[in-house]
Write an enzyme that holds these catalytic residues in place. Structure first.
Site, PDB file in Angstrom:
ATOM      1  N   THR A 185       0.857  -1.183   0.000  1.00 21.28           N
ATOM      2  CA  THR A 185       0.000   0.000   0.000  1.00 21.28           C
ATOM      3  C   THR A 185       0.897   1.238   0.000  1.00 21.28           C
ATOM      4  OG1 THR A 185      -0.011   0.042   2.398  1.00 21.28           O
ATOM      5  CG2 THR A 185      -1.787  -1.159   1.342  1.00 21.28           C
ATOM      6  N   GLU A 331      -5.883  -3.411  -1.087  1.00 19.26           N
ATOM      7  CA  GLU A 331      -6.324  -4.568  -0.296  1.00 19.26           C
ATOM      8  C   GLU A 331      -7.461  -5.318  -0.967  1.00 19.26           C
ATOM      9  OE1 GLU A 331      -5.648  -1.568   0.813  1.00 19.26           O
ATOM     10  OE2 GLU A 331      -4.769  -1.583   2.826  1.00 19.26           O
ATOM     11  N   LYS A 441     -14.968  17.988  10.440  1.00 20.67           N
ATOM     12  CA  LYS A 441     -16.088  18.059  11.389  1.00 20.67           C
ATOM     13  C   LYS A 441     -16.315  19.505  11.775  1.00 20.67           C
ATOM     14  CE  LYS A 441     -18.012  14.542  14.182  1.00 20.67           C
ATOM     15  NZ  LYS A 441     -17.921  13.564  15.202  1.00 20.67           N
ATOM     16  N   TRP A 446     -20.503  16.447   9.832  1.00 19.37           N
ATOM     17  CA  TRP A 446     -19.483  16.150   8.829  1.00 19.37           C
ATOM     18  C   TRP A 446     -19.710  16.915   7.543  1.00 19.37           C
ATOM     19  CZ3 TRP A 446     -18.942  10.071   8.985  1.00 19.37           C
ATOM     20  CH2 TRP A 446     -18.301   9.721  10.174  1.00 19.37           C
TER      21      TRP A 446
HETATM   22  P1  AMP Z   1      -4.987   2.560  -2.895  1.00 17.66           P
HETATM   23  O1  AMP Z   1      -4.948   1.357  -2.068  1.00 17.66           O
HETATM   24  O2  AMP Z   1      -3.687   3.309  -2.926  1.00 17.66           O
HETATM   25  O3  AMP Z   1      -5.487   2.264  -4.271  1.00 17.66           O
HETATM   26  O4  AMP Z   1      -6.007   3.581  -2.226  1.00 17.66           O
HETATM   27  C1  AMP Z   1      -7.312   3.204  -1.916  1.00 17.66           C
HETATM   28  C2  AMP Z   1      -8.091   4.409  -1.485  1.00 17.66           C
HETATM   29  O5  AMP Z   1      -8.254   5.323  -2.574  1.00 17.66           O
HETATM   30  C3  AMP Z   1      -9.499   4.106  -1.056  1.00 17.66           C
HETATM   31  O6  AMP Z   1      -9.567   3.622   0.263  1.00 17.66           O
HETATM   32  C4  AMP Z   1     -10.167   5.461  -1.220  1.00 17.66           C
HETATM   33  O7  AMP Z   1      -9.903   6.312  -0.121  1.00 17.66           O
HETATM   34  C5  AMP Z   1      -9.481   6.027  -2.433  1.00 17.66           C
HETATM   35  N1  AMP Z   1     -10.310   5.813  -3.627  1.00 17.66           N
HETATM   36  C6  AMP Z   1     -10.202   4.854  -4.549  1.00 17.66           C
HETATM   37  N2  AMP Z   1     -11.115   5.006  -5.519  1.00 17.66           N
HETATM   38  C7  AMP Z   1     -11.864   6.094  -5.184  1.00 17.66           C
HETATM   39  C8  AMP Z   1     -12.975   6.773  -5.778  1.00 17.66           C
HETATM   40  N3  AMP Z   1     -13.513   6.400  -6.932  1.00 17.66           N
HETATM   41  N4  AMP Z   1     -13.468   7.854  -5.122  1.00 17.66           N
HETATM   42  C9  AMP Z   1     -12.939   8.269  -3.953  1.00 17.66           C
HETATM   43  N5  AMP Z   1     -11.884   7.686  -3.365  1.00 17.66           N
HETATM   44  C10 AMP Z   1     -11.347   6.603  -3.973  1.00 17.66           C
END
Ligand code: AMP
Length: 544
Positions: A185, A331, A441, A446
């Site tokens: 990650t 994940e 907040k 929110w």
């Molecule tokens: P990663 O593991 O680096 O791909 O990041 C995952 C995170 O990216 C998710 O938990 C979200 O917070 C954000 N994310 C992924 N797709 C979207 C989306 N379409 N809209 C908003 N946030 C997103």
């Protein structure tokens, strides 16, 4: 009583065999550092994958070896994906855009035995090679003519190694639960965490992602993954595209070059692409400036962060390209939800339709979702209640690599806590409000930074927008809008704030606006709010 069906394992080897036999003449086109247009067929690709498996044996890569790649999207990287995983090893894609300390941490934590690296990233690895003593050697993804000179110990030329082998290799029979890939990650807080995919999860994700209401892939598609192969396996496209027999078009180092992307789309017959909003934005700006068409592109999967409505409308109205808004995580291999209409939602019109478009969509079969409040009580799917988004499914990780039991992201009953805050509407469509740590907040309520960013991005003068919460003496926190203006635009604070009137609740309207020349991004191209908060640590609202 058990059924009487064959118990064949779900392995990537099956995709490879199917692709080679049934779509052997399908093309794979790549831009590489040593060839502006490399092209060959599935048949040639998998013949070379067999040679590569022999190379891995000859290099002494052990059973279960983690073999790292620091590479762009191209055919050699694809060969690595299949040769490493289908020979029983683990393909560990490393994001070369990470800081050197993070790359070192990742290589050491994974105990990678070999590293396959694009010439462009060789200098970065030279800096840190001494700190990764477990690495036995490096293979540079080049032909002999273009090999860079290097101080990397035990360095080989990829094409020279391949040339020395025959393609006479029998793929081993693998258990479907055997690990196939590893991706860390991005680790905005703390060290990056490894997600260890297996053959089964990867195969199931490929099926799920190719469904008509997901990416809808077919053998007649041309697929251009703009999302890097080091970002959650380019969202599974190297597997799902091969599974259906589609043409693959890889942009190589030109991944962020809109002119090359446009050319690849138009000349190579690309019908579907995928990327994060930050790479799609320059592509749109480029074709607008040059007045080029994006045909035959007809859909683009956008995810990784929220896709602004203005971007969806620009693709749809100017280029007849449908944006498939998707949400997922490393994940989750990564696809969780996709915005495709249902029989009930496809008739929505006007504001309701626009609002619906911005949602991150509904779960792909195989993924379950729920939202809960602070006491872990499940919240209703009414489109209003907002809470912690949790998931489980066929391709969701059940733990982190070498952190077993210590990752803390799973609940006792197995649900994975995504760290996102969302609402779910009665049709099962989720709307991501924020990352839990980015939630604003104000006066106990929110405010969604994603909604505010989306609204700001709808303004014709705004190139990019971010909203963060800043301490406020009366309201605890208030939203601060930070924007990059389009070149030549002169919009001022009050005009921009007025833009929000009638578009969001009055008390959501940002307290102030800061203009900047650029916004910080993470190694996967997302807004880095952590970095932005650091940059604005001394900021105070006027009069406070
Ligand atoms: P990663 O593991 O680096 O791909 O990041 C995952 C995170 O990216 C998710 O938990 C979200 O917070 C954000 N994310 C992924 N797709 C979207 C989306 N379409 N809209 C908003 N946030 C997103």
């Amino acid at each position: 009583m058990f059924g009487l069906m064959m118990d064949l394992p779900l392995t990537l080897t099956t995709f490879m065999r199917h692709g080679e036999r049934n779509h052997g003449l399908q093309e794979i086109v790549s831009v590489t550092h040593d060839n502006p247009r490399h092209r060959y067929t599935y048949r040639e690709c998998f013949s070379r994958a067999r040679r590569l498996a022999r190379v891995l044996d000859r290099l002494g890569a052990s059973e279960n070896a983690r073999v790292a790649t620091l590479a762009w999207n191209d055919y050699r990287h694809l060969e690595l994906y299949y040769a490493i995983s289908c020979s029983g090893r683990i393909c560990h894609t490393v994001n070369p855009r990470l800081f050197e300390a993070q790359i070192t941490y990742i290589l050491n934590h994974a105990e990678d035995e070999w590293v396959f690296v694009d010439p462009a990233f060789v200098p970065r690895l030279e800096q840190i090679a001494k700190e990764s003593p477990a690495v036995k050697g490096y293979v540079i993804l080049s032909d002999a003519v273009n090999m860079p000179s290097t101080s990397l110990p035990n360095a080989y030329c990829y094409e020279t190694l391949l040339k020395a082998e025959s393609d006479d290799y029998g793929w081993p029979a693998l258990d479907e639960r055997r690990a196939s890939g590893l991706c860390y990650t991005s680790g905005t807080t703390g060290n990056p965490k490894g997600v260890l995919y297996d053959h089964r999860s990867t195969v199931l994700m490929a099926f799920g992602s190719a469904l008509p209401d997901s990416c809808g892939l077919s053998a007649t598609d041309g697929v251009l993954p703009i999302v890097p192969m080091f970002h959650v396996n380019a969202w599974g496209l190297p597997f799902s595209a091969i599974m259906v027999g589609a043409k693959l078009v890889f942009p190589g180092p030109a991944l962020s070059d809109p002119a090359t992307l446009t050319e690849l789309i138009t000349v190579e017959g690309v019908t579907v692409s995928a990327g994060v909003p930050t790479v799609c934005l320059p592509l749109l700006a480029h074709v607008q400036k040059t007045q080029q068409s994006l045909a035959p592109l007809n859909r683009i999967v956008i995810g990784g962060s929220a896709c602004p409505l203005s971007m969806m409308e620009a693709f749809r109205d100017r280029h007849q390209v449908r944006v498939i808004h998707a949400w997922g995580m490393t994940e989750m291999s990564p696809l969780g939800t996709v915005n495709a209409p249902t029989a009930q939602t496809r008739t929505l019109e006007g504001v309701a339709h626009a609002e619906h478009l911005c949602s991150q969509g509904r779960p792909i079969p195989g993924v379950e979702i729920k939202i809960t409040d602070d006491d872990n009580v499940e919240l209703p799917w009414d489109g209003k209640a907002s809470g912690a988004l949790k998931v489980r499914g066929w391709w969701v990780c059940r733990d982190y690599f070498r952190l077993e039991g210590a990752g803390g992201a799973h609940e006792a009953d197995g649900w994975f806590v995504t760290g996102d805050v969302a609402s779910i509407d009665p049709h099962g469509f989720i709307r991501i409000t924020d990352r839990a740590k980015d939630v604003i907040k104000s006066g106990g309520e929110w405010i969604s930074s994603i909604d505010l960013e989306n609204t700001a991005m709808g303004h014709p003068d705004i190139e990019e927008a971010a909203v963060i919460g800043v301490t406020h003496p009366k309201w605890q926190e208030r939203p601060l809008l930070v924007v990059v203006r389009k070149p030549g635009a002169e919009i001022r604070v009050l005009d921009l704030l007025r833009w929000f009137e009638g578009k969001v609740a009055k008390w959501w309207i940002p307290e102030d606006v800061v203009f900047v020349s650029s916004l910080p991004h993470t190694a996967t191209g997302k807004l880095s709010k952590l970095e932005l908060r650091k940059q604005l640590v001394d900021y105070r609202f006027p009069g406070t």
